[in-house]
Every structure is written in C-alpha cells, then in structure tokens.
Design an enzyme around this catalytic site. Structure first.
Site, PDB file in Angstrom:
ATOM      1  N   LYS A   1       3.887  -0.002  -8.108  1.00  0.00           N
ATOM      2  CA  LYS A   1       3.797   0.852  -9.281  1.00  0.00           C
ATOM      3  C   LYS A   1       2.344   1.086  -9.662  1.00  0.00           C
ATOM      4  O   LYS A   1       1.505   0.206  -9.516  1.00  0.00           O
ATOM      5  CB  LYS A   1       4.539   0.189 -10.445  1.00  0.00           C
TER       6      LYS A   1
ATOM      7  N   LYS B   1      -2.615  -2.927  -7.241  1.00  0.00           N
ATOM      8  CA  LYS B   1      -2.714  -2.715  -5.791  1.00  0.00           C
ATOM      9  C   LYS B   1      -4.163  -2.667  -5.333  1.00  0.00           C
ATOM     10  O   LYS B   1      -4.535  -3.306  -4.345  1.00  0.00           O
ATOM     11  CB  LYS B   1      -2.022  -1.401  -5.392  1.00  0.00           C
TER      12      LYS B   1
ATOM     13  N   LYS C   1      -6.851   8.762  -7.774  1.00  0.00           N
ATOM     14  CA  LYS C   1      -7.874   8.209  -8.674  1.00  0.00           C
ATOM     15  C   LYS C   1      -9.103   7.757  -7.895  1.00  0.00           C
ATOM     16  O   LYS C   1     -10.182   7.593  -8.470  1.00  0.00           O
ATOM     17  CB  LYS C   1      -7.325   7.022  -9.474  1.00  0.00           C
TER      18      LYS C   1
ATOM     19  N   ASP D   1       5.703   5.213  -7.071  1.00  0.00           N
ATOM     20  CA  ASP D   1       6.915   4.504  -7.448  1.00  0.00           C
ATOM     21  C   ASP D   1       8.022   4.813  -6.454  1.00  0.00           C
ATOM     22  O   ASP D   1       8.999   4.090  -6.349  1.00  0.00           O
ATOM     23  CB  ASP D   1       7.369   4.930  -8.852  1.00  0.00           C
TER      24      ASP D   1
END
Length: 261
Positions: free
Chosen positions: A6, A11, A37, A121
């Site tokens: 998620k 991560k 990102k 997700d």
C-alpha cells in the site's frame, strides 16, 4: 525482487535499506523506483534524481548514463517517474522506463540483486510490469497489521495469483497496533505464505531519512540497521515461495474482525 504494498506503508524505506545492506555485503545492486513520486532512491543518492520520464522530455536519445545514477556504495539507481497527478496513467511511466532500460542494455551488467519498488494497492496496468514481463523472479509485500494495509496486501495477492508470481513472504513494517504481529502472521498463513521479516517502528529510521540517508548508512551499528541486514539476508536466502491464495472481500472482513472481537 519486486516489493509491493500500500502507498505510504514503507516500501521505499524497506527497498533502500535492504539495498544498502546488500551493497555493504559486497553484492552488486540495482534499485528501480516504479513510483511516480520518484522517492525510492533519495536516501541512496542523497537527493532526488531525474526520472526517466522527465529525462526523455528533454532528451529523446539518452545514453544509459543519463538514466542510471550511482548511489550509496556503488548502488545503481533508477526512477521511472510518471505524469503529474491527475494527468495520464501513472503506470505508463513504468512501461516506458523498462523498455528504454532494455533498449540501452541496462540489464546486461551482472547484478547480484535488482530491486523494484512498486506502487499499487492492486497489481494492474504498468505496475504489473515487473511480474508480467518477467523482470522480477520473486515478490515480497510490505504491510503493517492495520486494516487498510492488509486489505491492500490481499488485493495485491490477487494480482500475483493471476500472474502466477512467486510470493516469498510478507515484510511486517510495524505501526504499533494491537496484536500486530499475530494478525500479520495469521494473514500470511491464511494466504499460503510466511512473514519473512519484522521491522519495528523507529524514530531513528525517520531521522536518517530527514538527512536523505538510509539507516544502514546513517547508523550502521544500530539495532535498526541490524534488522535490515537480517531482512536482506533472509530474503536473499529464502527458498520458500508460493502462488498465494487470496481471500475474497467477505472472507477478509471476517478474518480481520476476528481479531477485534
């Protein structure tokens, strides 16, 4: 190795720290950030590097050195990048990046470990590329014991199941909720896998990230760094893989509620 989970679950922190641990052990490592990102490699390079998508906007014929940066202890770092929020498909950046890296023979170099930090997700579209195109041999999922984190992990296993991916286990990135380890271990057993490692919540990890470093570099002799060294070893030596059997939504709801009753 493809690391899924998620958004916001840790991560990038996990990938960067185990990459640093592998490099400290003398392994040749590449890290490919597949999140728009583009922050996976920040703590390895000490700054945000230019993404493949952004580089291609100004340079239609880049060389490999324009796309791959050298980070901590010689780790090769790549960020796929993606469109601005609300503009286009975020997963498209992963597809473009992987094709361009292949064209430039980025994978001809003999790496001991290649790590993919993959947003999502649900494993779909561009985010399934590391599995669908056989770039990754192994999959690990980062999750806490929180409802939404495990819900996302269960959804990810649905994609892994369809793609016949090799799930190596769940990395429990603790948030400090009640019965957290028990919940994550029970979830792993329920879907047919294992908990491959547990990372405790720590202010030192956050402190190191504020300095744009992994905790493995920032505090190499700390308990936190030791946890990442152990996780890296356990992942590298792991031989326990499975095609997961995810729960349907009703089953998952009942599963999680059983820990609250």
């Amino acid at each position: 190795m493809a690391i899924y989970g998620k958004g916001g679950i840790g991560k990038s922190t996990t990938v960067a720290n185990i990459a640093a641990a592998y490099s400290r052990a003398g392994k040749k490592v590449m890290v490919i950030g597949c999140d728009p990102k583009a922050d996976t490699t920040r703590t390895l390079c000490g700054r945000r590097i230019s993404t493949i998508i952004d580089t291609l906007k100004d340079n239609k014929k880049p060389e490999l050195g324009d796309l791959v940066y050298e980070g901590f202890n010689g780790i090769k770092c790549v960020e796929s990048g993606g469109p601005e929020p609300g503009v286009g498909c975020a997963g498209r950046g992963v597809i473009v990046a992987m094709k361009r890296l292949e064209q430039l023979h980025a994978f001809d170099e003999q790496f001991d470990v290649i790590l993919y930090d993959v947003l999502g997700d649900v494993v779909c579209g561009g985010f399934s590329v590391p599995l669908r195109e056989d770039y990754a041999d192994e999959v690990f999922i980062v999750s806490s014991g929180e409802y939404m984190s495990l819900y996302a992990a269960n959804n990810i296993t649905k994609g892994i199941n369809k793609l016949k991916g090799n799930l190596g286990g769940i990395i429990c990135n603790r948030r400090g909720t009640d019965n957290e380890i028990k919940i994550v271990e029970s979830f792993a057993e329920r879907i047919g896998t294992q908990v491959i490692g547990i990372i405790e919540r720590s202010n030192l990890i956050q402190r190191s990230e504020l300095d744009a470093k992994t905790v493995v570099e920032y505090a190499s002799d700390s308990v936190e760094a030791d946890a990442y060294y152990k996780l890296a070893d356990d992942i590298f030596e792991n031989e326990n893989y499975s095609i997961p059997e995810p729960m349907d939504n009703d089953e998952f709801e009942d599963f999680f509620k059983s820990f609250l009753d």
